[in-house]
Design a protein around this motif. Structure first.
Motif, PDB file in Angstrom:
ATOM      1  N   SER A  64       0.834  -1.206   0.000  1.00 30.93           N
ATOM      2  CA  SER A  64       0.000   0.000   0.000  1.00 30.93           C
ATOM      3  C   SER A  64       0.863   1.248   0.000  1.00 30.93           C
ATOM      4  CB  SER A  64      -0.928   0.003   1.222  1.00 30.93           C
ATOM      5  OG  SER A  64      -0.169   0.049   2.425  1.00 30.93           O
TER       6      SER A  64
ATOM      7  N   SER B 272       0.341   5.687   1.042  1.00 31.42           N
ATOM      8  CA  SER B 272      -0.534   6.743   1.563  1.00 31.42           C
ATOM      9  C   SER B 272       0.012   8.096   1.126  1.00 31.42           C
ATOM     10  CB  SER B 272      -0.610   6.689   3.090  1.00 31.42           C
ATOM     11  OG  SER B 272      -1.162   5.463   3.529  1.00 31.42           O
TER      12      SER B 272
ATOM     13  N   THR C 237      -1.362  12.611   0.690  1.00 28.18           N
ATOM     14  CA  THR C 237      -2.409  13.593   0.960  1.00 28.18           C
ATOM     15  C   THR C 237      -3.380  13.711  -0.201  1.00 28.18           C
ATOM     16  OG1 THR C 237      -0.933  15.347   0.163  1.00 28.18           O
ATOM     17  CG2 THR C 237      -0.961  14.920   2.543  1.00 28.18           C
TER      18      THR C 237
ATOM     19  N   ALA D 107      -0.885   8.756  -4.099  1.00 31.74           N
ATOM     20  CA  ALA D 107      -0.946   7.417  -3.508  1.00 31.74           C
ATOM     21  C   ALA D 107      -1.052   6.353  -4.596  1.00 31.74           C
ATOM     22  CB  ALA D 107      -2.125   7.323  -2.543  1.00 31.74           C
TER      23      ALA D 107
ATOM     24  N   GLY E 290      -6.109  12.555   3.817  1.00 30.16           N
ATOM     25  CA  GLY E 290      -5.299  11.826   2.849  1.00 30.16           C
ATOM     26  C   GLY E 290      -5.978  10.548   2.412  1.00 30.16           C
ATOM     27  N   PHE E 291      -5.255   9.782   1.629  1.00 30.91           N
ATOM     28  CA  PHE E 291      -5.804   8.537   1.079  1.00 30.91           C
ATOM     29  C   PHE E 291      -4.750   7.428   1.193  1.00 30.91           C
ATOM     30  CE2 PHE E 291      -7.984  11.992  -1.017  1.00 30.91           C
ATOM     31  CZ  PHE E 291      -9.309  11.578  -1.020  1.00 30.91           C
ATOM     32  N   THR E 292      -5.237   6.236   1.467  1.00 30.40           N
ATOM     33  CA  THR E 292      -4.392   5.045   1.434  1.00 30.40           C
ATOM     34  C   THR E 292      -4.920   4.118   0.345  1.00 30.40           C
ATOM     35  OG1 THR E 292      -3.856   5.137   3.793  1.00 30.40           O
ATOM     36  CG2 THR E 292      -3.584   3.007   2.703  1.00 30.40           C
TER      37      THR E 292
ATOM     38  N   ARG F 191      -4.433   0.466  -1.381  1.00 30.32           N
ATOM     39  CA  ARG F 191      -3.869  -0.878  -1.110  1.00 30.32           C
ATOM     40  C   ARG F 191      -4.115  -1.766  -2.335  1.00 30.32           C
ATOM     41  NH1 ARG F 191      -5.385  -1.108   3.398  1.00 30.32           N
ATOM     42  NH2 ARG F 191      -3.385  -0.978   4.515  1.00 30.32           N
TER      43      ARG F 191
END
Length: 250
Positions: free
Chosen positions: A78, A80, A82, A87, A129-131, A133
């Motif tokens: 994954s 992460s 902003t 990402a 933010g965003f992760t 995966r």
């Protein structure tokens, strides 16, 4: 010419001249014969019933070591950031590194397929933010090459791919049907050997099978369960089955 005189038959006993008495005697004889036969049949039946009730219940075990014929490795990683685009870009870079890793080991492109993607927003100290995966799955019947991949997985880390916990190679034996009949036969022989020992100790003899129940086939690691983070599965398995059989005792 005159015929010679026929002597008169001797007088018969009175009961021969009484039809009712003759019928009664005949019926009594048939009934007596039937009772004798029924008694014999009942005695023989009780003997056979007694034999049928004499049985012993035993269990038979069969085990066989096998080598897995299918390797499956799901790699999860994954990134992460902003913003979603950053990402996603990081994950795409890792995906290229994962594909290159397996190509260097000689796997075909079709052996590696994406099996899932997840995007999750988050907030950290007020910062959004965003992760992203990504999961990629290797599926191969080349067991030796798969083992080499596991031993070389640190190469992915050197190329910046952080493999998440829970990503591990799984080896599976899928040819159980090819060994089932022989294993059931072996378990049955093992059960009969136990029954014969029991019969020997009790002065009896093992007869035919009265009832049999095939147990559940289990496949487990040959050298025990693997434990701990980073511990991978191995292709060496042990197949086990236990049967429960009732044998007649004679």
């Amino acid at each position: 010419m005159s015929q010679p005189a026929v002597p008169n038959p001797p007088d018969q006993p009175k009961f021969y001249r009484d039809p009712a008495l003759v019928r009664w005697l005949g019926a009594a004889g048939v009934l007596a014969g039937g009772l004798v036969f029924a008694g014999y049949a009942l005695g023989d039946g009780l003997t056979r019933w007694g034999r049928a009730e004499r049985s012993v219940t035993v269990r038979g075990l069969a085990e066989r070591d096998v080598t897995a014929n299918l390797a499956t490795w799901t790699i999860s990683y994954s990134a992460s950031a902003t913003d979603l685009a950053s990402a996603q870009a990081s994950v795409d870079r890792d995906t290229r590194e994962v594909r290159a890793f397996f190509q260097r080991l000689g796997f075909a492109e079709r052996d590696l397929q994406p099996t899932g993607v997840n995007v999750a927003p988050f907030k950290d100290n007020g910062q959004s933010g965003f992760t992203v995966r990504q999961r990629m799955t290797l599926r191969s019947t080349d067991i030796a090459r798969a083992q080499k991949a596991v031993r070389s997985q640190f190469d992915l880390v050197r190329h910046g791919v952080v493999i998440e916990e829970g990503s591990g190679m799984s080896f599976t034996f899928t040819r159980l049907d090819t060994i089932k009949p022989a294993m059931v036969a072996a378990a049955t022989r093992d059960a009969r050997a136990s029954a014969q020992q029991f019969a020997k100790d009790s002065g009896a003899r093992v007869g035919a099978i009265k009832k049999a129940t095939q147990g559940y086939f289990s496949i487990a690691p040959r050298d025990g369960e693997e434990a701990g983070w980073g511990a991978g599965d191995t292709p060496y398995k042990r197949v086990r089955v236990v049967t429960t059989i009732d044998f007649y005792l004679e």
